[in-house]
Design a protein around this motif. Structure first.
Motif, short mmCIF file in Angstrom:
data_model
loop_
_atom_site.label_atom_id
_atom_site.label_comp_id
_atom_site.label_asym_id
_atom_site.label_seq_id
_atom_site.Cartn_x
_atom_site.Cartn_y
_atom_site.Cartn_z
N ARG A 54 54.90 31.94 41.50
CA ARG A 54 56.23 32.56 41.61
C ARG A 54 56.23 34.00 41.08
O ARG A 54 57.07 34.40 40.30
CB ARG A 54 57.28 31.73 40.85
N LYS A 55 55.27 34.78 41.58
CA LYS A 55 55.14 36.17 41.14
C LYS A 55 54.86 37.08 42.33
O LYS A 55 54.41 36.64 43.38
CB LYS A 55 53.98 36.30 40.13
N ILE A 56 55.14 38.37 42.12
CA ILE A 56 54.75 39.42 43.06
C ILE A 56 54.02 40.48 42.25
O ILE A 56 54.53 40.98 41.25
CB ILE A 56 55.97 40.04 43.77
N HIS A 57 52.79 40.80 42.67
CA HIS A 57 52.00 41.83 41.99
C HIS A 57 51.96 43.11 42.81
O HIS A 57 51.77 43.07 44.03
CB HIS A 57 50.55 41.36 41.79
N GLN A 58 52.13 44.23 42.15
CA GLN A 58 51.82 45.53 42.74
C GLN A 58 50.38 45.84 42.38
O GLN A 58 50.02 45.79 41.19
CB GLN A 58 52.74 46.62 42.18
N ILE A 59 49.54 46.12 43.38
CA ILE A 59 48.13 46.36 43.09
C ILE A 59 47.66 47.68 43.68
O ILE A 59 48.23 48.21 44.64
CB ILE A 59 47.24 45.21 43.60
N ASP A 60 46.58 48.19 43.10
CA ASP A 60 45.92 49.39 43.58
C ASP A 60 45.17 49.04 44.86
O ASP A 60 44.30 48.17 44.84
CB ASP A 60 44.96 49.90 42.50
N PRO A 61 45.46 49.72 45.98
CA PRO A 61 44.81 49.35 47.25
C PRO A 61 43.33 49.71 47.29
O PRO A 61 42.61 49.25 48.18
CB PRO A 61 45.61 50.13 48.29
N GLN A 62 42.88 50.53 46.36
CA GLN A 62 41.47 50.91 46.32
C GLN A 62 40.62 49.92 45.54
O GLN A 62 39.48 49.63 45.89
CB GLN A 62 41.31 52.32 45.70
N THR A 63 41.20 49.39 44.44
CA THR A 63 40.42 48.57 43.52
C THR A 63 40.90 47.13 43.41
O THR A 63 40.16 46.25 42.96
CB THR A 63 40.45 49.18 42.11
N GLY A 64 42.17 46.89 43.76
CA GLY A 64 42.74 45.57 43.56
C GLY A 64 43.32 45.36 42.17
O GLY A 64 43.84 44.28 41.86
N ALA A 65 43.26 46.38 41.31
CA ALA A 65 43.78 46.26 39.95
C ALA A 65 45.29 46.04 39.98
O ALA A 65 46.01 46.69 40.75
CB ALA A 65 43.46 47.52 39.15
N ILE A 66 45.77 45.12 39.14
CA ILE A 66 47.20 44.83 39.06
C ILE A 66 47.89 45.92 38.26
O ILE A 66 47.52 46.21 37.12
CB ILE A 66 47.44 43.45 38.41
#
Length: 220
Positions: free
Chosen positions: A116-128
């Motif tokens: 039940r979460k939404i993460h914003q991530i870096d599209p280059q690295t996948g880092a949250i």
């Protein structure tokens, strides 16, 4: 909170050879969706399939204006839509439990189904970069006009909900009809949401509420 029944304005499919619709996105002309072992694009005006890419496509799908992004098990693939070639791969934050994908503000936004979460991530690295909590299973994510919406599918019920991106508070909810489930979500930038229909093999267009109008809605 505003609450109303979702208005389904059109159904597409079921599509030949498609057992399940996963993620959904829109490139400005075509609607793309993940279908397990391929990505399929169709014309939303005619409903006809216009493209297919043979690639693993198990969950969320997104478009950044140039490239497609597709969740395949525990990774996110960056794809050239012209050639179908995978240009890059990053880890998915849920490690295979990911369930929605959107592009906004230079980032990817990934739903975590049972968490039940939404993460914003870096599209280059996948880092949250940040995490937004929801109170329902997340099955699709989209941004439109600065609004964050996500789809739910829990206890055989689905809805579309607009949430506060800072707090996760539900601001507005559109209830899908009984037995109609949402497995992916994308706004077209106008007055429609495209909703994946899970094992129905369909994609449905739902009318997006007009701002400043609460016709048929109730505050709860």
């Amino acid at each position: 909170m505003k609450r109303a029944a979702a208005e389904i304005v059109r159904e597409y499919g079921p599509f030949a050879g498609v057992d399940k619709v996963a993620g959904v996105t829109y490139d400005g002309q075509r609607v793309w969706f993940g279908a397990g072992d391929k990505m399929i694009a169709f014309d939303p005006a005619s409903g006809k399939t216009v493209r297919s890419i043979d690639i693993a496509a198990h969950a969320g799908t997104a478009f950044d204006g140039e490239h497609l992004f597709q969740i395949a098990e525990d990774r996110i693939q960056k794809i050239d839509p012209k050639t179908g070639r995978v240009l890059a791969t990053i880890p998915a934050p849920g490690g295979g439990a990911d369930s929605g994908l959107a592009w906004a503000e230079g980032s990817l936004w990934v739903g975590q189904y049972r968490d039940r979460k939404i993460h914003q991530i870096d599209p280059q690295t996948g880092a949250i970069l940040r995490t937004i909590e929801s109170n329902r299973f997340v099955t699709g994510v989209t941004w439109v006009d600065g609004e964050l919406w996500h789809a739910t599918w829990e206890s055989d019920e689905s809805d579309l909900r607009r949430i506060d991106p800072r707090t996760g508070e539900v601001l507005e909810k559109l209830d899908m009809p009984p037995g109609v489930h949402v497995s992916g979500l994308e706004a077209d930038g106008g007055d429609r949401f495209f909703c994946g229909g899970g094992t129905s093999g369909k994609v449905r267009a739902v009318r997006r509420p007009k701002r400043g109008s609460a016709t048929g809605a109730t505050d709860r």
